[in-house]
Scaffold this motif. Structure first.
Motif, PDB file in Angstrom:
ATOM      1  N   MET A  32       0.805  29.459  -9.950  1.00  0.00           N
ATOM      2  CA  MET A  32       2.118  29.611 -10.541  1.00  0.00           C
ATOM      3  C   MET A  32       1.924  30.033 -11.990  1.00  0.00           C
ATOM      4  O   MET A  32       1.188  29.390 -12.727  1.00  0.00           O
ATOM      5  CB  MET A  32       2.861  28.279 -10.441  1.00  0.00           C
ATOM      6  CG  MET A  32       4.052  28.186 -11.361  1.00  0.00           C
ATOM      7  SD  MET A  32       4.961  26.641 -11.247  1.00  0.00           S
ATOM      8  CE  MET A  32       3.842  25.465 -11.953  1.00  0.00           C
ATOM      9  N   ARG A  33       2.587  31.115 -12.367  1.00  0.00           N
ATOM     10  CA  ARG A  33       2.495  31.612 -13.739  1.00  0.00           C
ATOM     11  C   ARG A  33       3.850  31.507 -14.430  1.00  0.00           C
ATOM     12  O   ARG A  33       4.879  31.859 -13.856  1.00  0.00           O
ATOM     13  CB  ARG A  33       2.038  33.059 -13.735  1.00  0.00           C
ATOM     14  CG  ARG A  33       0.585  33.208 -13.342  1.00  0.00           C
ATOM     15  CD  ARG A  33       0.275  34.643 -13.169  1.00  0.00           C
ATOM     16  NE  ARG A  33       1.117  35.120 -12.054  1.00  0.00           N
ATOM     17  CZ  ARG A  33       0.716  35.949 -11.122  1.00  0.00           C
ATOM     18  NH1 ARG A  33      -0.465  36.447 -11.164  1.00  0.00           N
ATOM     19  NH2 ARG A  33       1.511  36.311 -10.149  1.00  0.00           N
ATOM     20  N   MET A  34       3.796  31.020 -15.665  1.00  0.00           N
ATOM     21  CA  MET A  34       5.001  30.946 -16.493  1.00  0.00           C
ATOM     22  C   MET A  34       4.624  31.491 -17.864  1.00  0.00           C
ATOM     23  O   MET A  34       3.590  31.106 -18.416  1.00  0.00           O
ATOM     24  CB  MET A  34       5.502  29.503 -16.588  1.00  0.00           C
ATOM     25  CG  MET A  34       5.901  28.932 -15.241  1.00  0.00           C
ATOM     26  SD  MET A  34       6.616  27.288 -15.331  1.00  0.00           S
ATOM     27  CE  MET A  34       5.180  26.314 -15.691  1.00  0.00           C
ATOM     28  N   ARG A  35       5.481  32.377 -18.387  1.00  0.00           N
ATOM     29  CA  ARG A  35       5.190  33.021 -19.667  1.00  0.00           C
ATOM     30  C   ARG A  35       6.422  33.011 -20.563  1.00  0.00           C
ATOM     31  O   ARG A  35       7.544  33.055 -20.097  1.00  0.00           O
ATOM     32  CB  ARG A  35       4.749  34.455 -19.457  1.00  0.00           C
ATOM     33  CG  ARG A  35       3.494  34.610 -18.636  1.00  0.00           C
ATOM     34  CD  ARG A  35       3.036  36.046 -18.607  1.00  0.00           C
ATOM     35  NE  ARG A  35       2.089  36.384 -17.573  1.00  0.00           N
ATOM     36  CZ  ARG A  35       0.916  35.843 -17.391  1.00  0.00           C
ATOM     37  NH1 ARG A  35       0.523  34.882 -18.145  1.00  0.00           N
ATOM     38  NH2 ARG A  35       0.111  36.243 -16.420  1.00  0.00           N
ATOM     39  N   SER A  36       6.128  33.009 -21.843  1.00  0.00           N
ATOM     40  CA  SER A  36       7.163  33.110 -22.857  1.00  0.00           C
ATOM     41  C   SER A  36       6.480  33.733 -24.059  1.00  0.00           C
ATOM     42  O   SER A  36       5.252  33.787 -24.115  1.00  0.00           O
ATOM     43  CB  SER A  36       7.691  31.706 -23.178  1.00  0.00           C
ATOM     44  OG  SER A  36       8.719  31.750 -24.124  1.00  0.00           O
ATOM     45  N   ALA A  37       7.224  34.182 -25.026  1.00  0.00           N
ATOM     46  CA  ALA A  37       6.639  34.838 -26.201  1.00  0.00           C
ATOM     47  C   ALA A  37       5.510  33.988 -26.791  1.00  0.00           C
ATOM     48  O   ALA A  37       5.739  32.902 -27.297  1.00  0.00           O
ATOM     49  CB  ALA A  37       7.714  35.078 -27.256  1.00  0.00           C
ATOM     50  N   GLY A  38       4.285  34.493 -26.700  1.00  0.00           N
ATOM     51  CA  GLY A  38       3.141  33.813 -27.302  1.00  0.00           C
ATOM     52  C   GLY A  38       2.573  32.652 -26.513  1.00  0.00           C
ATOM     53  O   GLY A  38       1.578  32.057 -26.916  1.00  0.00           O
ATOM     54  N   SER A  39       3.169  32.309 -25.368  1.00  0.00           N
ATOM     55  CA  SER A  39       2.699  31.169 -24.574  1.00  0.00           C
ATOM     56  C   SER A  39       2.619  31.538 -23.099  1.00  0.00           C
ATOM     57  O   SER A  39       3.439  32.291 -22.588  1.00  0.00           O
ATOM     58  CB  SER A  39       3.641  29.976 -24.728  1.00  0.00           C
ATOM     59  OG  SER A  39       3.710  29.550 -26.059  1.00  0.00           O
ATOM     60  N   SER A  40       1.633  30.973 -22.423  1.00  0.00           N
ATOM     61  CA  SER A  40       1.515  31.173 -20.979  1.00  0.00           C
ATOM     62  C   SER A  40       0.887  29.932 -20.351  1.00  0.00           C
ATOM     63  O   SER A  40       0.065  29.248 -20.969  1.00  0.00           O
ATOM     64  CB  SER A  40       0.672  32.409 -20.663  1.00  0.00           C
ATOM     65  OG  SER A  40      -0.658  32.212 -21.093  1.00  0.00           O
ATOM     66  N   VAL A  41       1.310  29.666 -19.138  1.00  0.00           N
ATOM     67  CA  VAL A  41       0.775  28.549 -18.366  1.00  0.00           C
ATOM     68  C   VAL A  41       0.560  29.045 -16.951  1.00  0.00           C
ATOM     69  O   VAL A  41       1.446  29.675 -16.368  1.00  0.00           O
ATOM     70  CB  VAL A  41       1.747  27.347 -18.360  1.00  0.00           C
ATOM     71  CG1 VAL A  41       1.244  26.255 -17.425  1.00  0.00           C
ATOM     72  CG2 VAL A  41       1.953  26.816 -19.765  1.00  0.00           C
TER      73      VAL A  41
END
Length: 156
Positions: A1-10
């Motif tokens: 599962m990938r989750m991204r936001s400006a400057g961050s990723s998990v």
């Protein structure tokens, strides 16, 4: 599962059972058989770390899926903590288009250089469709690891 936001990723994936030799379906009350090894790769502001730890039971991994689906549908689920306090998920804010998720990484899931800090928090501003995509990816991760059926006290 990938989750991204400006400057961050998990990214979270399931590596397998902690004790693959135990048959989860054999004894639904044997929680040792349901621990999953979770691999995480986290990046924030150019700093990246990863971990592999048996930090979720199958029922908790399913709870995470349900939590993500509720967020994707515009709901407001309560903060989600697990038996092992390595991961936590919270909804800080939402609107019809997006959600602000707060992910907490503690203990073995926190970066090594901050292991003395009780927790490391990542904030993700995500469109609801991206939360839905993350939920779909997590559902795919979970497919090989079913939640054992629990017998009722009468044995059915």
């Amino acid at each position: 599962m990938r989750m991204r936001s400006a400057g961050s990723s998990v990214e979270l994936t399931i590596e397998g059972y902690q004790f693959p030799e135990l048959a989860p379906a054999a004894d639904p009350s044997d929680h040792d058989a349901t621990w999953l090894r979770v691999r995480g790769t986290v990046g924030v502001n150019g700093v990246e770390w990863s971990f592999v730890d048996p930090c979720l039971m199958t029922v908790e991994a399913q709870e995470l899926l349900d939590w993500l689906r509720e967020v994707a549908e515009g709901g407001s689920p309560e903060e989600l903590w697990f038996t092992e306090p390595n991961l936590a998920f919270a909804l800080d804010d939402s609107n019809p288009e997006g959600a602000v998720l707060r992910l907490t990484f503690s203990n073995e899931s926190a970066p090594e250089e901050t292991s003395e800090t009780p927790a490391h928090i990542i904030i993700l501003n995500m469109a609801l469709r991206d939360v839905e995509s993350a939920a779909d990816e997590w559902a795919s991760e979970l497919r090989p690891y079913p939640v054992p059926c629990r017998q009722l006290p009468n044995g059915t």
